[in-house]
Every structure is written in C-alpha cells, then in structure tokens.
Design an enzyme around this catalytic site. Sequence first.
Site, PDB file in Angstrom:
ATOM      1  N   LYS A 172       0.822  -1.208   0.000  1.00  0.00           N
ATOM      2  CA  LYS A 172       0.000   0.000   0.000  1.00  0.00           C
ATOM      3  C   LYS A 172       0.862   1.266   0.000  1.00  0.00           C
ATOM      4  O   LYS A 172       0.647   2.193  -0.773  1.00  0.00           O
ATOM      5  CB  LYS A 172      -0.878  -0.055   1.257  1.00  0.00           C
TER       6      LYS A 172
ATOM      7  N   ARG B 196      17.302   1.011   1.563  1.00  0.00           N
ATOM      8  CA  ARG B 196      18.079   0.822   2.788  1.00  0.00           C
ATOM      9  C   ARG B 196      18.189  -0.662   3.040  1.00  0.00           C
ATOM     10  O   ARG B 196      17.174  -1.329   3.342  1.00  0.00           O
ATOM     11  CB  ARG B 196      17.449   1.517   3.999  1.00  0.00           C
TER      12      ARG B 196
ATOM     13  N   ASP C  44      31.623  41.141   0.712  1.00  0.00           N
ATOM     14  CA  ASP C  44      32.944  40.739   0.198  1.00  0.00           C
ATOM     15  C   ASP C  44      32.945  39.273  -0.227  1.00  0.00           C
ATOM     16  O   ASP C  44      31.892  38.696  -0.466  1.00  0.00           O
ATOM     17  CB  ASP C  44      34.075  41.120   1.173  1.00  0.00           C
TER      18      ASP C  44
HETATM   19  N1  COA Z   1       5.285   6.104   2.411  1.00  0.00           N
HETATM   20  C1  COA Z   1       4.199   5.985   1.630  1.00  0.00           C
HETATM   21  N2  COA Z   1       2.932   6.106   2.077  1.00  0.00           N
HETATM   22  C2  COA Z   1       2.788   6.346   3.380  1.00  0.00           C
HETATM   23  C3  COA Z   1       3.875   6.471   4.257  1.00  0.00           C
HETATM   24  C4  COA Z   1       5.172   6.334   3.731  1.00  0.00           C
HETATM   25  N3  COA Z   1       6.262   6.441   4.502  1.00  0.00           N
HETATM   26  N4  COA Z   1       3.422   6.717   5.496  1.00  0.00           N
HETATM   27  C5  COA Z   1       2.082   6.745   5.420  1.00  0.00           C
HETATM   28  N5  COA Z   1       1.686   6.516   4.138  1.00  0.00           N
HETATM   29  C6  COA Z   1       0.316   6.497   3.620  1.00  0.00           C
HETATM   30  C7  COA Z   1      -0.614   5.642   4.449  1.00  0.00           C
HETATM   31  O1  COA Z   1      -0.593   4.332   3.967  1.00  0.00           O
HETATM   32  C8  COA Z   1      -1.925   6.319   4.244  1.00  0.00           C
HETATM   33  O2  COA Z   1      -2.426   5.956   2.976  1.00  0.00           O
HETATM   34  P1  COA Z   1      -3.995   6.052   2.641  1.00  0.00           P
HETATM   35  O3  COA Z   1      -4.392   7.474   2.777  1.00  0.00           O
HETATM   36  O4  COA Z   1      -4.085   5.538   1.248  1.00  0.00           O
HETATM   37  O5  COA Z   1      -4.669   5.161   3.659  1.00  0.00           O
HETATM   38  C9  COA Z   1      -1.550   7.803   4.161  1.00  0.00           C
HETATM   39  O6  COA Z   1      -0.174   7.828   3.750  1.00  0.00           O
HETATM   40  C10 COA Z   1      -1.675   8.538   5.470  1.00  0.00           C
HETATM   41  O7  COA Z   1      -0.969   7.855   6.463  1.00  0.00           O
HETATM   42  P2  COA Z   1      -1.344   7.986   7.999  1.00  0.00           P
HETATM   43  O8  COA Z   1      -2.645   7.255   8.252  1.00  0.00           O
HETATM   44  O9  COA Z   1      -1.286   9.414   8.366  1.00  0.00           O
HETATM   45  O10 COA Z   1      -0.174   7.254   8.717  1.00  0.00           O
HETATM   46  P3  COA Z   1      -0.076   5.698   9.058  1.00  0.00           P
HETATM   47  O11 COA Z   1      -0.617   5.501  10.416  1.00  0.00           O
HETATM   48  O12 COA Z   1      -0.628   4.882   7.938  1.00  0.00           O
HETATM   49  O13 COA Z   1       1.498   5.467   9.068  1.00  0.00           O
HETATM   50  C11 COA Z   1       3.701   5.439   9.894  1.00  0.00           C
HETATM   51  C12 COA Z   1       2.329   6.089  10.032  1.00  0.00           C
HETATM   52  C13 COA Z   1       4.706   6.193  10.771  1.00  0.00           C
HETATM   53  C14 COA Z   1       3.625   3.972  10.323  1.00  0.00           C
HETATM   54  C15 COA Z   1       4.118   5.540   8.403  1.00  0.00           C
HETATM   55  O14 COA Z   1       4.164   6.896   8.078  1.00  0.00           O
HETATM   56  C16 COA Z   1       5.396   4.843   8.028  1.00  0.00           C
HETATM   57  O15 COA Z   1       5.405   3.655   7.797  1.00  0.00           O
HETATM   58  N6  COA Z   1       6.514   5.596   7.890  1.00  0.00           N
HETATM   59  C17 COA Z   1       7.771   5.054   7.467  1.00  0.00           C
HETATM   60  C18 COA Z   1       8.402   4.204   8.553  1.00  0.00           C
HETATM   61  C19 COA Z   1       9.778   3.763   8.180  1.00  0.00           C
HETATM   62  O16 COA Z   1      10.074   3.431   7.035  1.00  0.00           O
HETATM   63  N7  COA Z   1      10.680   3.762   9.160  1.00  0.00           N
HETATM   64  C20 COA Z   1      12.045   3.399   8.909  1.00  0.00           C
HETATM   65  C21 COA Z   1      12.937   4.579   8.909  1.00  0.00           C
HETATM   66  S1  COA Z   1      13.010   5.364  10.460  1.00  0.00           S
HETATM   67 MG    MG Z   2      17.629   2.406  12.892  1.00  0.00          MG
END
Ligand code: COA
Ligand code: MG
Length: 294
Positions: free
Chosen positions: A17, A66, A275
């Site tokens: 997703k 990564r 400068d």
């Molecule tokens: N990349 C792509 N899409 C993302 C996303 C990301 N990093 N983070 C959220 N989305 C999407 C969600 O799937 C959701 O989609 P939808 O509107 O179609 O349902 C939308 O963006 C809104 O997301 P939201 O509901 O506000 O957040 P969430 O609870 O789904 O996710 C996290 C929160 C923190 C879990 C999520 O942002 C995430 O996975 N971030 C990356 C984590 C990661 O990779 N960490 C490793 C490095 S520190």
């Molecule tokens: Mg780490």
Amino acid sequence: MQKILRSFLFVPADSEKKLKKATNLGADALILDLEDAVLPVNKALGRKLACAFLRDAKTNAQIWVRVNPLDSEYIAEDLEAVVPLAPDGIMLPKPDGPVDIETLSRRLERLEHKYELPLGGIKILPVATETARAVMSLGLYPRTHLPRLLGLTWGAEDLATDIGALTNKGPDGNFAFTYQVVRSHTLIAAKAAGIQAVDTLYDNFRDKEGLRARAGCAFAEGFTGMLAIHPAQVPIINKSFTPTEAQVRQAEAVIQAFKDDPGAGAVQVGGKMIDMPHLKQAQNILSLYKSTKS
Ligand code: COA
Ligand code: MG
C-alpha cells in the site's frame, strides 16, 4: 555535480500500500526500507516488493534501498536481490566508518560487473552516526576516497542504544547536547568531504509547524536535505531546502554588484558591505536553486 536531493522518504518495503502511494508524492528520493521497518519474518517479502517496485514503478523520484547492516545475516541476499535492478543508491545503516563504505563499494562493484551495469553508478548514503565508533570516525570521511558517497546522514535512535543512553532527548524535548554535537559533526564532515549533508528525520510527523522550524534551521545551517517518514513531510522539506525567491534575488544582486565593479574586493548591496564570503554564498544559493529546478 550530483543533483541535490532535498527529501528522502522512507517507505517500508513490505507494504504494498505504501509503495503504491509513494510514487507521486513529490519526494526527490524514496528509500525502500529493508532494515528496521521490516520485521525478520517479512524480510523476504520486503525484498520481493522492493524488486517489483524497482522494476515497474513509474516515478520521477530517485529510488534508493536501505539494506540491512553489513554484519547482518540479510545483507548478501539484500544486495543480490536489488542491485541487478540498478537502484539509484543504497542507504547503509550502522556502518562503523568509511571502511564499511569501502567494503560496500567493493561488493557493489562485483555485482555491477556481474550484471553488466555501469561501474560506480549506484551511490551510497550511510547513516553515519549509529554507533559510537562511527561517530569517532566521522573525521575520516573527508580523507577517504569514496567516489560513490553521495552524502552523509545521521541518526540518534541507534546511537542512543549503542551508548547505553536512556533517551536522546533533553528536558526541553529537543535532542540532548550529545546528539546536537553529533549532528554538527555530520554536517561539517559532509562539507569537508564536498558531499551532501542530510539531516535526520523529524519523528513527530503530525507536527507540521515543528518540522517547518527544524527544516528551516537545518537549511540555514548548511544541510542540503532531510529524511522523511510520512507523505505530509515531503512538501514541507522540499520547500524548506529550496532557496526562496528573495534569497535568489539577493544572490543575483550580489553577483551583479561584483560584475559591475570587477576590480573591487568589497562592494555594497542595499547599503551593506559585501565581500568574498558573500559572493561565494551567493553562488552557492544560485547553484542550489538551479539544482532543485533541474
Ligand atoms: N510512504 C508511503 N505512504 C505512506 C507512508 C510512507 N512512509 N506513510 C504513510 N503513508 C500512507 C498511508 O498508507 C496512508 O495511505 P492512505 O491514505 O491511502 O490510507 C496515508 O499515507 C496517510 O498515512 P497515515 O494514516 O497518516 O499514517 P499511518 O498511520 O498509515 O502510518 C507510519 C504512520 C509512521 C507507520 C508511516 O508513516 C510509516 O510507515 N513511515 C515510514 C516508517 C519507516 O520506514 N521507518 C524506517 C525509517 S526510520
Ligand atoms: Mg535504525
């Protein structure tokens, strides 16, 4: 010169997703994460989806991966899976210093050779401060020949664990002094090595004002970009790391003032003395601006 990458959005590679959503969010780079965001039971799924994304995704963003750390049981399979699909770069977590970048470079070169890819095409961005040893090695980056190195970024979470800290935050909620020092060292090491300085992520992803303030300060301090974890952070980061129209106009005025008075080492613009450092700064702002428009 390498294109400046302002926003790097992490996308957990095991989430179909989020991968689907990531293509048109405007990030300069996506980082498909196979490391901490993916549980051990899902590593194989993450690799498979990352490969499908590298093969099929239609996006203007650079695609980075990564991988897991060099000393993990996953690294060989991670590299063997994704390198044939020629990602723009590899983010390396938990290196102990430039020596680990040399090791990764050699492994990439062997695979590029094997799969007949352009040698040296895949860049590297290390998370350069995740162990105490890594922090002590930051000063070696400018002295090591690492042609694949795009930049340096830093992280405070794993470092806190490595040094046995209970938290990386101070009483005011900001990074504690130790981590602020590490952040500054990362910036200086990147600049001394002539590469991009990428600030760490802002974890409170609902707090847009807080991110805007953090990213604005980071740009003003010389960072060229920042890590992101949520789609809503991307436009804020892109804007924060693009010189404003006013900054561009001011830079053009400074350059023009020196052109108008070719013999002078110091000139005035709008009643202020200007400068050589100002001229270099103006040139830097224009080249950053051009990079973001290319
Ligand atoms: N990349 C792509 N899409 C993302 C996303 C990301 N990093 N983070 C959220 N989305 C999407 C969600 O799937 C959701 O989609 P939808 O509107 O179609 O349902 C939308 O963006 C809104 O997301 P939201 O509901 O506000 O957040 P969430 O609870 O789904 O996710 C996290 C929160 C923190 C879990 C999520 O942002 C995430 O996975 N971030 C990356 C984590 C990661 O990779 N960490 C490793 C490095 S520190
Ligand atoms: Mg780490």
